[in-house]
Scaffold this motif. Structure first.
Motif, short mmCIF file in Angstrom:
data_model
loop_
_atom_site.label_atom_id
_atom_site.label_comp_id
_atom_site.label_asym_id
_atom_site.label_seq_id
_atom_site.Cartn_x
_atom_site.Cartn_y
_atom_site.Cartn_z
N SER A 162 0.84 -1.20 0.00
CA SER A 162 0.00 0.00 0.00
C SER A 162 0.88 1.25 0.00
O SER A 162 1.78 1.37 0.81
N LEU A 210 0.70 5.68 -0.77
CA LEU A 210 -0.07 6.90 -1.00
C LEU A 210 0.83 7.86 -1.78
O LEU A 210 1.95 8.17 -1.33
N ASN A 238 -7.93 9.71 -4.33
CA ASN A 238 -8.43 9.94 -2.98
C ASN A 238 -8.92 11.37 -2.84
O ASN A 238 -8.80 12.17 -3.76
N THR A 281 -3.27 9.72 -4.87
CA THR A 281 -3.57 8.36 -5.31
C THR A 281 -3.32 7.36 -4.20
O THR A 281 -2.26 7.39 -3.56
N ASP A 282 -4.27 6.47 -4.00
CA ASP A 282 -4.06 5.29 -3.17
C ASP A 282 -3.68 4.16 -4.13
O ASP A 282 -4.47 3.80 -5.01
N THR A 309 8.27 6.91 -3.51
CA THR A 309 7.57 7.96 -2.76
C THR A 309 8.51 9.13 -2.47
O THR A 309 8.06 10.28 -2.45
N GLY A 343 5.05 11.21 -1.64
CA GLY A 343 4.04 10.32 -1.11
C GLY A 343 4.51 9.62 0.14
O GLY A 343 5.52 10.01 0.74
#
Length: 196
Positions: free
Chosen positions: A46, A48, A143, A148-149, A183, A188
């Protein structure tokens, strides 16, 4: 066990028959059984991202050289794409490493900005992996903050039976480092990874 060519053909056939969907996670659920039928789901990652799906998907797909320090060049071959000359199922991403080895990754899912997925063509690659089969599926969902997830499902099975306990932490560590770096580069937060 389904061969790489059977997976690609089956995924392309199903991809052409799928209706357009709104929810990326629902879309990838309908696809999982088809292209990962005989491969074990090992990790759910996961992440973000600060950018919208339409912005981050092409960066993750085409600029691996920015977030994987071992890769010095990324090029594409669209000669086998379902849309000749353009990105589509069958397009091949070729990642060139500093030592000259190449990893050839055919797309088995391509539905921007919602999702994409790829496998590895071991015969065309000059880099050996310790897995017999591998598929990574990316699902992008917008989101409320405009970002973005991202959920990545990593499927793989070891080439040599019984070596899973050794291979799993190595590949998981590689995934973790790759997305943590992504990220940092694109903006992110790496939220983590877990066994299914």
């Amino acid at each position: 066990m389904i061969t790489f060519f059977q997976q690609t053909a089956f995924a392309a056939a199903i991809g052409l028959a799928l209706p357009v969907t709104v929810n990326a996670k629902d879309w990838t659920r309908s696809f999982d059984a088809a292209i990962t039928q005989d491969i074990t789901l090992r990790r759910n990652v996961s992440v973000l991202f600060d950018q919208a799906p339409a912005e981050i998907l092409p960066l993750l797909l085409t600029r691996v050289d920015l977030y994987d320090p071992d890769i010095v060049e990324v090029r594409f071959d669209h000669s086998q794409s379902e849309i000749p000359g353009q990105f589509g199922v069958g397009s091949r991403r070729i990642c060139v490493f500093a030592d000259g080895r190449e990893l050839v990754e055919p797309l088995v899912v391509y539905n921007p900005p919602y999702t994409y997925g790829y496998t590895v063509d071991a015969e065309a690659s000059t880099m050996n992996l310790p897995v017999s089969d591998i598929v990574l599926l990316y699902a992008f969902e917008a989101n409320e903050t405009g970002g973005t997830d991202l959920t990545v499902q990593a499927y793989f099975d070891p080439r040599v039976p019984g070596t899973g306990p050794v291979i799993d932490p190595v590949l998981t560590g590689t995934l973790r480092r790759t997305f943590q770096t992504a990220t940092e580069i694109f903006g992110g937060t790496y939220l983590g990874d877990e066994k299914p």
